[in-house]
Design an enzyme around this catalytic site. Structure first.
Site, short mmCIF file in Angstrom:
data_model
loop_
_atom_site.label_atom_id
_atom_site.label_comp_id
_atom_site.label_asym_id
_atom_site.label_seq_id
_atom_site.Cartn_x
_atom_site.Cartn_y
_atom_site.Cartn_z
N CYS A 36 0.14 -3.34 -1.07
CA CYS A 36 0.51 -3.83 0.26
C CYS A 36 -0.72 -4.44 0.94
O CYS A 36 -1.45 -5.23 0.35
CB CYS A 36 1.15 -2.70 1.05
SG CYS A 36 2.00 -3.16 2.55
N THR A 37 -0.99 -4.04 2.16
CA THR A 37 -2.07 -4.66 2.94
C THR A 37 -3.46 -4.12 2.60
O THR A 37 -4.44 -4.53 3.22
CB THR A 37 -1.81 -4.49 4.44
OG1 THR A 37 -1.60 -3.11 4.73
CG2 THR A 37 -0.59 -5.31 4.86
#
Length: 148
Positions: free
Chosen positions: A59-60
């Site tokens: 993800c981030t």
């Protein structure tokens, strides 16, 4: 580290005392934003990567890798709503909008939570074997056939 929902992750030692690291995983979530542009974190990540550690993110977490300069001139992905921000952090990144995970050798990035499972199975295959990855997949009853 305090997670977005309040859970705290407490380590037995600081990162500087870990010694050699085979694989480092940077998880994603809102808590990652505080490390984007953090010189101390970026420097530590560059040091760990330079020692030969396989750098991974879900993800981030990729935003932190990009901020540290570890995605420069590499293909990468992140959570779909953050692809533009990833590109802003480092315009040299070859964004892979449709890939669930991207293995560029020393760095592996995954798009989101379920893509992180795909990446984890890929890493088991890469670091061990196809057979072991199949065993893990069975053990966690992972059978990605969404009902919708």
């Amino acid at each position: 580290v305090e997670c977005a929902k309040g859970m705290k992750i407490v380590t037995d030692m600081p990162g500087s005392a870990m010694g050699d690291v085979d694989v480092l995983l940077l998880p994603g979530g809102m808590g990652t934003r505080r490390y984007v542009g953090d010189d101390a974190v970026g420097g530590w990540l560059r040091k760990v990567a330079a020692a030969g550690t396989l750098m991974t993110s879900v993800c981030t977490g990729s935003l932190v890798l990009a901020s540290a300069g570890l995605l420069t001139d590499r293909p990468a992905t992140t959570y779909w709503s953050q692809l533009d921000y990833l590109q802003e952090l480092d315009p040299s990144i070859e964004l892979r909008h449709d890939d669930r995970f991207v293995d560029s050798g020393e760095v592996v990035t995954a798009a989101g939570v379920s893509a992180g499972i795909d990446m984890a199975l890929h890493l088991v295959k890469r670091l061990h074997s196809d057979e072991r990855a199949r065993q893990v997949k069975k053990a966690i009853q992972y059978d990605p056939q969404p009902p919708v």
